[in-house]
Design a protein around this motif. Sequence first.
Motif, short mmCIF file in Angstrom:
data_model
loop_
_atom_site.label_atom_id
_atom_site.label_comp_id
_atom_site.label_asym_id
_atom_site.label_seq_id
_atom_site.Cartn_x
_atom_site.Cartn_y
_atom_site.Cartn_z
N SER A 171 24.97 40.50 82.25
CA SER A 171 23.52 40.53 82.45
C SER A 171 23.05 39.13 82.83
O SER A 171 23.75 38.13 82.60
CB SER A 171 22.82 40.98 81.16
N TRP A 172 21.84 39.05 83.38
CA TRP A 172 21.30 37.72 83.66
C TRP A 172 21.12 36.94 82.37
O TRP A 172 21.30 35.71 82.35
CB TRP A 172 19.98 37.84 84.41
N GLU A 173 20.78 37.59 81.29
CA GLU A 173 20.63 36.89 80.01
C GLU A 173 21.94 36.22 79.60
O GLU A 173 21.95 35.08 79.13
CB GLU A 173 20.16 37.85 78.92
N GLN A 174 23.05 36.91 79.79
CA GLN A 174 24.36 36.32 79.48
C GLN A 174 24.67 35.16 80.43
O GLN A 174 25.20 34.13 80.01
CB GLN A 174 25.46 37.38 79.59
N ILE A 175 24.36 35.33 81.69
CA ILE A 175 24.65 34.29 82.68
C ILE A 175 23.80 33.05 82.43
O ILE A 175 24.29 31.91 82.54
CB ILE A 175 24.42 34.84 84.10
N TYR A 176 22.54 33.22 82.05
CA TYR A 176 21.62 32.10 81.92
C TYR A 176 21.78 31.33 80.61
O TYR A 176 21.15 30.27 80.44
CB TYR A 176 20.19 32.60 82.01
N GLU A 177 22.59 31.82 79.70
CA GLU A 177 22.70 31.16 78.40
C GLU A 177 23.15 29.70 78.57
O GLU A 177 24.18 29.41 79.18
CB GLU A 177 23.71 31.91 77.53
N GLY A 178 22.34 28.78 78.06
CA GLY A 178 22.69 27.37 78.09
C GLY A 178 22.26 26.63 79.35
O GLY A 178 22.50 25.42 79.47
N TRP A 179 21.62 27.32 80.31
CA TRP A 179 21.19 26.64 81.53
C TRP A 179 20.07 25.64 81.22
O TRP A 179 19.25 25.85 80.33
CB TRP A 179 20.70 27.66 82.55
N GLN A 180 20.02 24.57 82.02
CA GLN A 180 19.04 23.52 81.81
C GLN A 180 17.79 23.69 82.68
O GLN A 180 16.70 23.33 82.28
CB GLN A 180 19.68 22.15 82.11
N ASN A 181 17.96 24.20 83.89
CA ASN A 181 16.85 24.26 84.85
C ASN A 181 16.25 25.67 84.88
O ASN A 181 16.89 26.61 85.35
CB ASN A 181 17.34 23.86 86.25
N GLU A 182 15.03 25.79 84.41
CA GLU A 182 14.37 27.08 84.38
C GLU A 182 14.04 27.61 85.77
O GLU A 182 13.84 28.81 85.97
CB GLU A 182 13.07 26.99 83.55
N ASP A 183 13.98 26.71 86.77
CA ASP A 183 13.59 27.13 88.12
C ASP A 183 14.60 28.08 88.76
O ASP A 183 14.24 28.81 89.68
CB ASP A 183 13.43 25.90 89.03
N PHE A 184 15.82 28.06 88.30
CA PHE A 184 16.86 28.90 88.89
C PHE A 184 16.97 30.26 88.19
O PHE A 184 17.81 31.08 88.56
CB PHE A 184 18.22 28.20 88.83
N LYS A 185 16.13 30.50 87.19
CA LYS A 185 16.17 31.76 86.45
C LYS A 185 15.08 32.72 86.96
O LYS A 185 13.91 32.34 87.02
CB LYS A 185 15.96 31.51 84.95
N TYR A 186 15.48 33.92 87.32
CA TYR A 186 14.53 34.98 87.70
C TYR A 186 13.52 34.53 88.75
O TYR A 186 12.40 35.04 88.82
CB TYR A 186 13.77 35.48 86.46
N TYR A 187 13.90 33.61 89.60
CA TYR A 187 12.97 33.04 90.58
C TYR A 187 12.45 34.09 91.56
O TYR A 187 11.34 33.95 92.10
CB TYR A 187 13.63 31.89 91.34
N TRP A 188 13.23 35.15 91.83
CA TRP A 188 12.81 36.17 92.80
C TRP A 188 11.61 36.98 92.32
O TRP A 188 10.95 37.65 93.10
CB TRP A 188 13.98 37.10 93.12
N ARG A 189 11.32 36.90 91.02
CA ARG A 189 10.18 37.63 90.48
C ARG A 189 8.84 37.00 90.90
O ARG A 189 7.79 37.59 90.65
CB ARG A 189 10.28 37.70 88.96
N ARG A 190 8.90 35.84 91.51
CA ARG A 190 7.67 35.20 92.00
C ARG A 190 7.15 35.87 93.27
O ARG A 190 6.02 35.65 93.68
CB ARG A 190 7.92 33.72 92.29
N TYR A 191 8.00 36.67 93.90
CA TYR A 191 7.64 37.27 95.19
C TYR A 191 7.27 38.74 95.01
O TYR A 191 7.76 39.41 94.09
CB TYR A 191 8.82 37.16 96.16
#
Length: 293
Positions: A257-277
Amino acid sequence: MTDLQELHPFRDSSDLLLNPEALQRQMQEEGYLYLSSLLPKDVVHEVYAIIIELCQTYGWADQQGFAQGSARLEGSDAWWEVYDPLQKQESFHALPHRPELLQLMEALVGETVLVHPRNIARIVFPATEFFSTPPHQDYPLIQGTPETYTAWIPLTDCPVELGVLAVLAGSHRFGLMPVYSATGPGGLRVDTEKLNLTWHASDMQAGDVLIFHSYTVHRALPNRTHNRLRISSDYRYQGASQPIVEDSLMPHYGRLSWEQIYEGWQNEDFKYYWRRYRLNIVPRNFALQTPVA
């Protein structure tokens, strides 16, 4: 099979980077752009270092980074021990957002660029020619808009004999072709015998980038080295207003899942960014990827 003697070198379009119209014309003409030294070597090497360390951890490579043990084929049971943790690496997913790539893609699509979050890594062992990616078009697998572009990036120096990608220049002008079953990643191929076109490929260095249209026929040349791993990445781009299928917004292979992939990431800008569109999500047409009997 593509005889190495029949390959024409890539045409380097780096001199066109400040000329969007010329980039578009080159893409319309040959269906690809080769950009030497587009990305900083140290940024690309950072991603390579993380992946080769994973390969060393799980016995795919020795301490010098050379391939060892039996070949691990993409999708096999042994594949996931490296590929799952690879998909969790922030730097691997950050690379397609480099400004050098975004500016180039904006010149091609003529609008705000959507980076597909489904990012793909390839790790190719030597002596696996039977499993090399066959000649194919990306569109039946990606779908959404045909105006989707793939950036193929070798994460370390990749001479032709290591298994560089080859493109059939001008093949995009023939439109969508019937697909046939094949071995290798993707599992589909197209028949290129009657196209009377030329395969293009060249040695590539870390930092070089190959861009091609979703209708451009391409294939991986075999890894004919004795003990090197060919490590590369595939990133996809399109205009943000154009249609996209929902599974292009999911992790590659869908094991995590994206939640598993994002665990421990530092930059929030790379998470779920496509939801802005406000995305134009369309259904997948499975008939396009159904092999001809």
